[in-house]
Design a protein around this motif. Structure first.
Motif, short mmCIF file in Angstrom:
data_model
loop_
_atom_site.label_atom_id
_atom_site.label_comp_id
_atom_site.label_asym_id
_atom_site.label_seq_id
_atom_site.Cartn_x
_atom_site.Cartn_y
_atom_site.Cartn_z
N SER A 235 86.66 53.17 56.65
CA SER A 235 85.97 53.32 57.93
C SER A 235 85.61 54.78 58.19
N GLY A 236 86.53 55.68 57.83
CA GLY A 236 86.27 57.11 58.00
C GLY A 236 85.07 57.56 57.20
N MET A 237 84.95 57.04 55.99
CA MET A 237 83.81 57.40 55.15
C MET A 237 82.52 56.81 55.73
N ALA A 238 82.61 55.61 56.25
CA ALA A 238 81.42 54.95 56.82
C ALA A 238 80.91 55.70 58.06
N ILE A 239 81.80 56.37 58.79
CA ILE A 239 81.42 57.11 59.99
C ILE A 239 80.56 58.33 59.64
N CYS A 240 80.79 58.89 58.47
CA CYS A 240 80.21 60.19 58.12
C CYS A 240 78.69 60.15 57.93
N ASP A 241 78.05 61.23 58.34
CA ASP A 241 76.63 61.45 58.05
C ASP A 241 76.46 62.23 56.76
N LEU A 242 77.48 62.99 56.41
CA LEU A 242 77.44 63.88 55.24
C LEU A 242 78.85 64.03 54.71
N ILE A 243 78.98 64.10 53.39
CA ILE A 243 80.29 64.35 52.77
C ILE A 243 80.16 65.57 51.87
N ILE A 244 81.11 66.49 52.02
CA ILE A 244 81.16 67.68 51.18
C ILE A 244 82.25 67.46 50.14
N ASN A 245 81.90 67.62 48.88
CA ASN A 245 82.85 67.35 47.80
C ASN A 245 82.72 68.45 46.73
#
Length: 241
Positions: A133-143
Motif C-alpha cells: 500500500s505504501g508503494m501504491a501511494i507514491c508518485d515517485l520512488i528514489i532507489n
C-alpha cells in the motif's frame, strides 16, 4: 562457491561479468528477477499502519506529492544524498511533498539534525500488505545504489511493476535498464544537484513522470514476466551437466 559450482545463475549482465572476472570456467545462466505483479491501488480500509492511513488522507485532501524510499538501509543507498537534496529544495516545493521511508528505521537522528521532520515520514518496518500500500501511494520512488555489489534490486522491480516513476543511479544493474523506463543519475560529485533537479522535474512535469512510469511497467512485463522467468528456470533445471 565458484570452485565447487557446477553452474552459476545470475540476474544481470554485471553479475555475469563479476563471475567471469573471478575466473569461473563453468556455464553461466542469466535469469531475470521475477515481476512481483505489484498492486497499483491503495485503500485505507486495508492499511494497518496509522502513519500510512494519515498520509493517504492528507494526500487526498491536499494533493501531496509522495516520494518513497524502500528497503533495508545501508551506505550504498545514498540516503544522506537524498536528504541533502530535499534540504536544498525551496520551502514552497518542500511543503508540497512528503518522503516516506519504509523498511528501515535507522535514519531519524539524521532527519532531525537536518531539520527535515516535516518533509520526511520515517515509517520503519511494516507488514507486507502495508508495504504494498505504501508503494501504491507514491508518485515517485528514489532507489539509488552506489557502489554496486553486482546485485539486482527487488525494490526496483516492484516499483516498475507498480507503474511508478523511479530515479536510480546509472551504475551496475540499474545501467542495464532501458533509459526511457527510469530516470538515471550518474554517480558523481554532482549527485545531490542532479537528484534535486530530477525531483523538481518529476514534480513539475506530470507528462514526463507518467511516461517514465508507463515505460517501466512495459519493461518488467516484457523482461520479467512470470511465464518467461519460469520457462528459463525450467530449461535450466532440465539441463544435464
Amino acid at each position: 562457491v565458484l570452485l565447487h559450482a557446477t553452474a552459476i545463475v545470475v540476474h544481470s549482465q554485471i553479475a555475469r561479468e563479476h563471475v567471469v572476472n573471478a575466473n569461473f570456467q563453468g556455464p553461466i545462466h542469466q535469469v531475470p528477477l521475477l515481476d512481483y505483479n505489484q498492486s497499483q491501488i491503495s485503500s485505507t480500509s486495508t492499511i494497518k499502519n496509522n502513519l500510512l492511513i494519515d498520509l493517504v488522507k492528507k494526500k487526498d485532501d491536499s494533493n501531496l506529492f509522495v516520494i518513497g524510499l524502500f528497503g533495508h538501509g545501508g551506505s550504498t543507498k545514498c540516503s544522506h544524498d537524498i536528504f541533502q537534496a530535499l534540504s536544498e529544495l525551496n520551502a514552497d516545493t518542500r511543503a508540497q511533498l512528503k518522503l516516506i521511508i519504509i523498511g528501515n528505521d535507522q535514519y531519524q537522528a539524521e532527519i532531525d539534525s537536518m531539520d527535515l521532520s516535516e518533509a520526511i515520514i520515517n515509517i520503519g518496518y511494516v507488514n507486507e500488505s502495508d508495504y504494498d500500500s505504501g508503494m501504491a501511494i507514491c508518485d515517485l520512488i528514489i532507489n539509488l545504489r552506489y557502489p554496486s555489489m553486482g546485485e539486482t534490486s527487488a525494490v526496483q522491480i516492484q516499483a516498475m511493476s507498480a507503474e511508478k516513476a523511479t530515479i536510480v543511479t546509472d551504475n551496475g544493474w540499474f545501467s542495464e535498464l532501458d533509459d526511457d523506463s527510469v530516470h538515471k543519475i550518474p554517480p558523481s560529485d554532482q549527485l545531490v544537484a542532479e537528484l534535486k533537479q530530477a525531483i523538481i522535474k518529476m514534480m513539475s512535469d506530470e507528462s514526463y513522470r507518467i511516461t517514465i512510469a508507463h515505460k517501466a511497467r512495459q519493461y518488467v512485463t516484457k523482461y520479467h514476466c512470470p511465464k518467461k522467468v519460469s520457462q528459463l528456470w525450467l530449461e535450466l533445471i532440465q539441463k544435464s551437466y
